[in-house]
Write an enzyme that holds these catalytic residues in place. Structure first.
Site, short mmCIF file in Angstrom:
data_model
loop_
_atom_site.label_atom_id
_atom_site.label_comp_id
_atom_site.label_asym_id
_atom_site.label_seq_id
_atom_site.Cartn_x
_atom_site.Cartn_y
_atom_site.Cartn_z
CB ILE A 192 -0.97 -0.01 1.20
CG1 ILE A 192 -2.05 -1.07 0.97
CG2 ILE A 192 -1.60 1.38 1.40
CD1 ILE A 192 -3.15 -1.10 2.00
CG ASP B 11 13.12 -1.70 13.93
OD1 ASP B 11 11.97 -1.25 14.13
OD2 ASP B 11 13.46 -2.86 14.23
CE LYS C 64 8.96 13.11 20.92
NZ LYS C 64 8.77 14.16 21.93
CB SER D 243 -5.28 3.34 11.39
OG SER D 243 -5.66 2.71 12.59
CE LYS E 68 -2.30 -0.70 11.83
NZ LYS E 68 -1.20 0.04 11.21
CB ILE F 193 -6.35 -2.82 -0.38
CG1 ILE F 193 -6.93 -1.68 0.49
CG2 ILE F 193 -5.82 -2.28 -1.72
CD1 ILE F 193 -8.07 -0.90 -0.12
C1 HXC Z 1 1.72 -15.93 16.94
C2 HXC Z 1 3.68 -14.86 16.36
C3 HXC Z 1 3.39 -15.02 14.99
C4 HXC Z 1 2.18 -15.69 14.63
C5 HXC Z 1 5.29 -13.96 15.18
N1 HXC Z 1 4.87 -14.21 16.42
N2 HXC Z 1 4.40 -14.43 14.28
N3 HXC Z 1 2.88 -15.31 17.33
N4 HXC Z 1 1.38 -16.12 15.63
N5 HXC Z 1 1.84 -15.89 13.38
C6 HXC Z 1 5.57 -13.90 17.64
C7 HXC Z 1 6.91 -14.59 17.72
O1 HXC Z 1 6.77 -15.94 18.09
C8 HXC Z 1 7.60 -13.76 18.80
O2 HXC Z 1 7.13 -14.08 20.09
C9 HXC Z 1 7.08 -12.37 18.51
O3 HXC Z 1 5.87 -12.51 17.74
C10 HXC Z 1 8.05 -11.54 17.72
O4 HXC Z 1 8.39 -12.25 16.54
P1 HXC Z 1 9.68 -11.91 15.67
O5 HXC Z 1 9.63 -12.72 14.43
O6 HXC Z 1 10.89 -11.96 16.54
O7 HXC Z 1 9.44 -10.38 15.37
P2 HXC Z 1 9.96 -9.47 14.21
O8 HXC Z 1 11.09 -10.09 13.46
O9 HXC Z 1 10.15 -8.13 14.76
O10 HXC Z 1 8.71 -9.49 13.18
C11 HXC Z 1 7.56 -8.76 13.43
C12 HXC Z 1 6.33 -9.48 12.91
C13 HXC Z 1 6.53 -9.90 11.44
C14 HXC Z 1 5.13 -8.53 13.06
C15 HXC Z 1 6.10 -10.71 13.73
O11 HXC Z 1 5.37 -10.56 10.95
C16 HXC Z 1 6.84 -8.73 10.56
O12 HXC Z 1 7.98 -8.28 10.50
N6 HXC Z 1 5.87 -8.16 9.89
C17 HXC Z 1 6.11 -6.92 9.06
C18 HXC Z 1 5.34 -6.98 7.81
C19 HXC Z 1 3.86 -7.11 8.08
O13 HXC Z 1 3.39 -7.74 9.01
N7 HXC Z 1 3.11 -6.53 7.19
C20 HXC Z 1 1.68 -6.67 7.22
C21 HXC Z 1 1.12 -5.43 7.55
S1 HXC Z 1 -0.51 -5.53 7.02
P3 HXC Z 1 7.94 -15.09 21.09
O14 HXC Z 1 7.08 -15.16 22.31
O15 HXC Z 1 8.03 -16.41 20.34
O16 HXC Z 1 9.28 -14.46 21.33
C22 HXC Z 1 -1.40 -4.68 8.03
C23 HXC Z 1 -2.74 -4.43 7.45
C24 HXC Z 1 -3.84 -4.68 8.37
O17 HXC Z 1 -1.00 -4.27 9.06
C25 HXC Z 1 -5.19 -4.22 7.81
C26 HXC Z 1 -5.69 -5.00 6.63
C27 HXC Z 1 -7.19 -4.76 6.32
#
Ligand code: HXC
Length: 314
Positions: free
Chosen positions: A32, A79, A139, A171, A189, A218
């Site tokens: 997006i 980050d 900020k 959001s 959010k 989307i």
């Molecule tokens: C449960 C989960 C999980 C899952 C990760 N975790 N995935 N728990 N179910 N599917 C847990 C891990 O086990 C860990 O906890 C903790 O979350 C942190 O995980 P990391 O992999 O170390 O974190 P990190 O590398 O910082 O990654 C962050 C993330 C990842 C959010 C988990 O998915 C990411 O980087 N996402 C960025 C891209 C993204 O998500 N884009 C989508 C946005 S879409 P423990 O306890 O094991 O340590 C969006 C739109 C919404 O927001 C609206 C649509 C209509």
């Protein structure tokens, strides 16, 4: 591969409205956000996008830059959870591109998980990316946005140098009604919406505007890939529940962005602009099989026993 203009921008906007302006966007290589930035750059601006993954961010920046000859788009590895990194990114953007006039706090994290499977760290991770990250972004960019709006006044008149000093937060609508498997995202959010409100109130007196764009479902986005099932029947049912009967296009989020950043959006401050075809209002709207949404409204049937209720023509 160049992205055709009609996929990320309506033809209603005038070329050059963001000429010599600079947009700073976190998570700018995402599906997006990259289209929002692309639209801004197509209309004359330059941009910096940030992300955690160097390869994805640099490739995203190069792709966006290809939209207009002479466009400058810089990919910065940072980050959003790290305040110092965000400050350094904003400073680099303003120094290398000459200003920082607009910002989008777009970086987000999401996955489906019930609370029973959500660890403390998992919850914290999404809160930190979405909420703390949005706070850090606001900020970090604010000193530059204030400088911009001093040069490009938000007067309500069409200023000769155009607009500046505007921020948009991305959001979601899950917290409006409630969404299972999204406890972490609903909390994050809801907080993002309120950070935008605070920016609107506290920096509005400087001329800044702060708004939220809430995309609905989307098509072709990472969010939908993560959140929707691959099953064609449920996708069809999900579309049918949306008042306009379809998922949105990335262009519809980019158009909303251009509106809020352009002179057309000058008096819009502190709002949550939901771009979802009305989806959030109907999620879960079925009240049993008799009044199934939207079939009931299309069937010509009536609700029996409504006091004084004569059915009017469509
Ligand atoms: C449960 C989960 C999980 C899952 C990760 N975790 N995935 N728990 N179910 N599917 C847990 C891990 O086990 C860990 O906890 C903790 O979350 C942190 O995980 P990391 O992999 O170390 O974190 P990190 O590398 O910082 O990654 C962050 C993330 C990842 C959010 C988990 O998915 C990411 O980087 N996402 C960025 C891209 C993204 O998500 N884009 C989508 C946005 S879409 P423990 O306890 O094991 O340590 C969006 C739109 C919404 O927001 C609206 C649509 C209509």
């Amino acid at each position: 591969m160049p992205v055709p203009r009609e996929t990320f921008l309506s033809s209603v906007w005038r070329d050059g409205i963001f000429k010599d302006k600079v947009l700073f966007c976190t998570g700018g290589a995402g599906t997006i956000c990259s289209m929002q930035v692309r639209a801004f750059v197509a209309l004359g601006g330059n941009a910096c996008i940030t992300g955690r993954n160097a390869e994805k961010t640099e490739k995203g920046a190069a792709d966006i830059a290809s939209v207009r000859p002479g466009a400058k788009v810089i990919g910065i590895v940072a980050d959003v959870r790290d305040m110092a990194a965000m400050e350094a990114a904003a400073e680099r953007c303003a120094t290398e591109l000459g200003s920082l006039d607009f910002a989008i706090a777009g970086a987000a994290g999401n996955f489906l998980a019930p609370m029973s499977q959500l660890s403390s760290n998992a919850f914290r991770t999404v809160m930190e990316i979405d909420t703390l990250g949005s706070f850090h972004t606001a900020k970090a960019v604010m000193p530059y946005l204030i400088q911009s709006v001093q040069k490009h006044k938000n007067s309500g008149k069409e200023e000769p140098t155009g607009t500046g000093g505007r921020i948009i937060f991305i959001s979601a609508s899950f917290h409006f009604r409630g969404q299972p498997l999204q406890a972490h995202v609903m909390a994050a959010k809801a907080a993002v919406d309120q950070i935008s409100s605070s920016v609107a109130m506290e920096y509005g007196p400087h001329g800044i505007t702060s708004n939220v764009i809430t995309p609905g479902p989307i098509s072709g986005t990472e969010g939908m890939e993560r959140l929707s099932t691959a099953d064609a029947r449920s996708v069809k049912e999900s579309k049918a529940k949306i008042p306009v009967g379809r998922w949105g296009e990335v262009k519809e989020i980019a158009d909303a962005t251009v509106f809020l950043f352009s002179d057309a959006g000058s008096y819009v401050n502190g709002v949550v602009l939901v771009v979802d075809g009305g989806a959030w209002r109907t999620t879960g709207a079925d009240m049993g099989s008799t009044w199934k949404y939207p079939g009931f409204f299309l069937s010509g049937a009536v609700v029996e026993g409504v006091k004084g209720g004569k059915k009017s023509k469509l």
